[in-house]
Design a protein around this motif. Structure first.
Motif, mmCIF file in Angstrom:
data_model
loop_
_atom_site.group_PDB
_atom_site.id
_atom_site.type_symbol
_atom_site.label_atom_id
_atom_site.label_comp_id
_atom_site.label_asym_id
_atom_site.label_seq_id
_atom_site.Cartn_x
_atom_site.Cartn_y
_atom_site.Cartn_z
ATOM 1 N N PHE A 1 0.820 -1.216 0.000
ATOM 2 C CA PHE A 1 0.000 0.000 0.000
ATOM 3 C C PHE A 1 0.854 1.267 0.000
ATOM 4 O O PHE A 1 0.659 2.163 -0.824
ATOM 5 C CB PHE A 1 -0.961 0.006 1.195
ATOM 6 C CG PHE A 1 -1.962 1.133 1.148
ATOM 7 C CD1 PHE A 1 -3.094 1.031 0.358
ATOM 8 C CD2 PHE A 1 -1.777 2.285 1.893
ATOM 9 C CE1 PHE A 1 -4.019 2.055 0.305
ATOM 10 C CE2 PHE A 1 -2.697 3.317 1.848
ATOM 11 C CZ PHE A 1 -3.813 3.204 1.052
ATOM 12 N N ASN A 2 1.793 1.347 0.930
ATOM 13 C CA ASN A 2 2.624 2.565 1.023
ATOM 14 C C ASN A 2 3.457 2.780 -0.229
ATOM 15 O O ASN A 2 3.513 3.887 -0.765
ATOM 16 C CB ASN A 2 3.542 2.488 2.237
ATOM 17 C CG ASN A 2 2.786 2.492 3.533
ATOM 18 O OD1 ASN A 2 1.675 2.990 3.611
ATOM 19 N ND2 ASN A 2 3.370 1.915 4.567
ATOM 20 N N SER A 3 4.106 1.733 -0.695
ATOM 21 C CA SER A 3 4.968 1.898 -1.862
ATOM 22 C C SER A 3 4.141 2.117 -3.132
ATOM 23 O O SER A 3 4.579 2.823 -4.035
ATOM 24 C CB SER A 3 5.913 0.707 -2.022
ATOM 25 O OG SER A 3 5.207 -0.499 -2.027
ATOM 26 N N ALA A 4 2.950 1.550 -3.209
ATOM 27 C CA ALA A 4 2.097 1.779 -4.389
ATOM 28 C C ALA A 4 1.684 3.237 -4.479
ATOM 29 O O ALA A 4 1.608 3.796 -5.573
ATOM 30 C CB ALA A 4 0.865 0.885 -4.339
ATOM 31 N N SER A 5 1.412 3.867 -3.332
ATOM 32 C CA SER A 5 1.013 5.276 -3.375
ATOM 33 C C SER A 5 2.206 6.202 -3.572
ATOM 34 O O SER A 5 2.067 7.254 -4.179
ATOM 35 C CB SER A 5 0.252 5.665 -2.103
ATOM 36 O OG SER A 5 1.100 5.720 -0.988
ATOM 37 N N ALA A 6 3.382 5.805 -3.111
ATOM 38 C CA ALA A 6 4.562 6.676 -3.191
ATOM 39 C C ALA A 6 5.404 6.444 -4.449
ATOM 40 O O ALA A 6 5.970 7.386 -4.993
ATOM 41 C CB ALA A 6 5.430 6.494 -1.953
ATOM 42 N N ARG B 1 7.839 8.710 -8.562
ATOM 43 C CA ARG B 1 7.526 9.197 -7.213
ATOM 44 C C ARG B 1 6.300 10.085 -7.269
ATOM 45 O O ARG B 1 6.047 10.734 -8.274
ATOM 46 C CB ARG B 1 8.678 10.024 -6.645
ATOM 47 C CG ARG B 1 9.928 9.249 -6.394
ATOM 48 C CD ARG B 1 10.620 9.780 -5.140
ATOM 49 N NE ARG B 1 11.513 8.840 -4.552
ATOM 50 C CZ ARG B 1 11.176 7.892 -3.674
ATOM 51 N NH1 ARG B 1 9.949 7.758 -3.301
ATOM 52 N NH2 ARG B 1 12.058 7.092 -3.162
ATOM 53 N N THR B 2 5.556 10.115 -6.166
ATOM 54 C CA THR B 2 4.393 10.998 -6.084
ATOM 55 C C THR B 2 4.551 11.957 -4.917
ATOM 56 O O THR B 2 5.257 11.671 -3.952
ATOM 57 C CB THR B 2 3.090 10.191 -5.899
ATOM 58 O OG1 THR B 2 3.210 9.383 -4.734
ATOM 59 C CG2 THR B 2 2.804 9.316 -7.101
ATOM 60 N N THR B 3 3.869 13.084 -5.014
ATOM 61 C CA THR B 3 3.893 14.084 -3.953
ATOM 62 C C THR B 3 2.910 13.684 -2.853
ATOM 63 O O THR B 3 2.086 12.788 -3.044
ATOM 64 C CB THR B 3 3.487 15.465 -4.506
ATOM 65 O OG1 THR B 3 2.125 15.391 -4.944
ATOM 66 C CG2 THR B 3 4.397 15.905 -5.638
ATOM 67 N N LEU B 4 2.974 14.383 -1.740
ATOM 68 C CA LEU B 4 2.058 14.103 -0.642
ATOM 69 C C LEU B 4 0.599 14.316 -1.053
ATOM 70 O O LEU B 4 -0.245 13.470 -0.752
ATOM 71 C CB LEU B 4 2.424 14.954 0.582
ATOM 72 C CG LEU B 4 1.832 14.528 1.908
ATOM 73 C CD1 LEU B 4 2.176 13.080 2.234
ATOM 74 C CD2 LEU B 4 2.312 15.436 3.022
ATOM 75 N N PRO B 5 0.240 15.390 -1.773
ATOM 76 C CA PRO B 5 -1.141 15.524 -2.233
ATOM 77 C C PRO B 5 -1.565 14.385 -3.165
ATOM 78 O O PRO B 5 -2.693 13.907 -3.101
ATOM 79 C CB PRO B 5 -1.166 16.859 -2.973
ATOM 80 C CG PRO B 5 -0.036 17.634 -2.389
ATOM 81 C CD PRO B 5 1.012 16.616 -2.036
ATOM 82 N N GLU B 6 -0.656 13.915 -4.008
ATOM 83 C CA GLU B 6 -0.979 12.799 -4.896
ATOM 84 C C GLU B 6 -1.176 11.509 -4.101
ATOM 85 O O GLU B 6 -2.057 10.708 -4.410
ATOM 86 C CB GLU B 6 0.113 12.628 -5.950
ATOM 87 C CG GLU B 6 0.144 13.749 -6.954
ATOM 88 C CD GLU B 6 1.378 13.750 -7.841
ATOM 89 O OE1 GLU B 6 1.286 14.311 -8.947
ATOM 90 O OE2 GLU B 6 2.425 13.206 -7.439
#
Length: 169
Positions: free
Chosen positions: A98-103, A149-154
Motif C-alpha cells: 500500500f505505502n509503496s504503491a502510493s509513493a 515518485r508521487t507528492t504528498l497531495p498525490e
C-alpha cells in the motif's frame, strides 16, 4: 483554531494522519475525512490544482482520469481480486504494497498487475470476467507513464481513491 480563523489547517495534522495510514496500512473514514478537509481548504486558498479538487468528493468519482486517484481505485480492485482468489488470506497486497504503491507507483504497479493475472486465472468465469473488465476500465484511464515518485497531495488522492472504491464495494 484554523477552523475558527478560516485558515489552512496545520501541515502537522496531515503529516500525522499520513503516518497513521502508513503504519496501520488502512484508511479509516475519519482519516479520509481529515485528508479531504485539509485539501479542500488548501484548494480553497490555492485554486490552481483543479484535478485534486475533482476527486475530493463524498463518493466515488468514476469519471476522473486523475492518475493518483485512479491508481488508488485500481489498487482496491487488485486487492479484491486477490481476496476472491485466496479466501481467508492473512496478508494481502495492502499489507505489503500500500505505502509503496502510493509513493512509487512505477515500481509497484507492474508487479501488482502481473500478480492479478495469476489471481484472475484462479477465479471462475463470471467473477474473472467481472474483475477483468473492472481492471481494464481503470487501466484504460491511465493516459501517461506511471510516475516514479508521487507528492504528498498525490498520495492523499491515491488513498481517497482506494477508500472510495472500497466503500463502493
Amino acid at each position: 483554531l484554523s477552523v475558527l480563523n478560516d485558515t489552512l489547517y496545520p501541515a502537522t495534522l496531515l503529516d500525522g494522519v499520513e503516518l497513521r495510514i502508513r503504519a496501520e496500512h488502512n484508511v479509516s473514514r475519519g482519516q479520509a475525512a481529515v485528508v479531504k478537509a485539509f485539501y479542500l481548504k488548501y484548494l480553497e486558498l490555492h485554486p490552481a490544482n483543479s484535478m485534486l479538487k475533482e476527486v475530493m468528493t463524498v463518493e466515488l468519482n468514476e469519471q476522473t482520469t486523475y492518475l493518483p486517484y485512479v491508481l488508488g481505485r485500481l489498487f482496491a480492485v487488485l486487492e479484491a481480486v486477490q481476496k476472491a482468489a485466496n479466501p481467508g488470506i492473512n496478508t494481502t497486497i495492502k499489507d505489503r504494497y500500500f505505502n509503496s504503491a502510493s509513493a512509487t507507483p512505477a515500481t509497484v504497479f507492474p508487479l501488482l498487475i502481473n500478480l492479478a493475472q495469476k489471481h484472475l486465472a484462479k477465479l471462475d468465469g463470471g467473477l474473472a470476467t467481472y474483475y477483468g473488465k473492472k481492471i481494464a476500465d481503470l487501466v484504460s484511464r491511465i493516459d501517461q507513464a506511471l510516475p516514479a515518485r508521487t507528492t504528498l497531495p498525490e498520495q492523499s488522492a491515491f488513498q481517497i481513491g482506494y477508500y472510495h472504491e472500497m466503500q463502493r464495494r
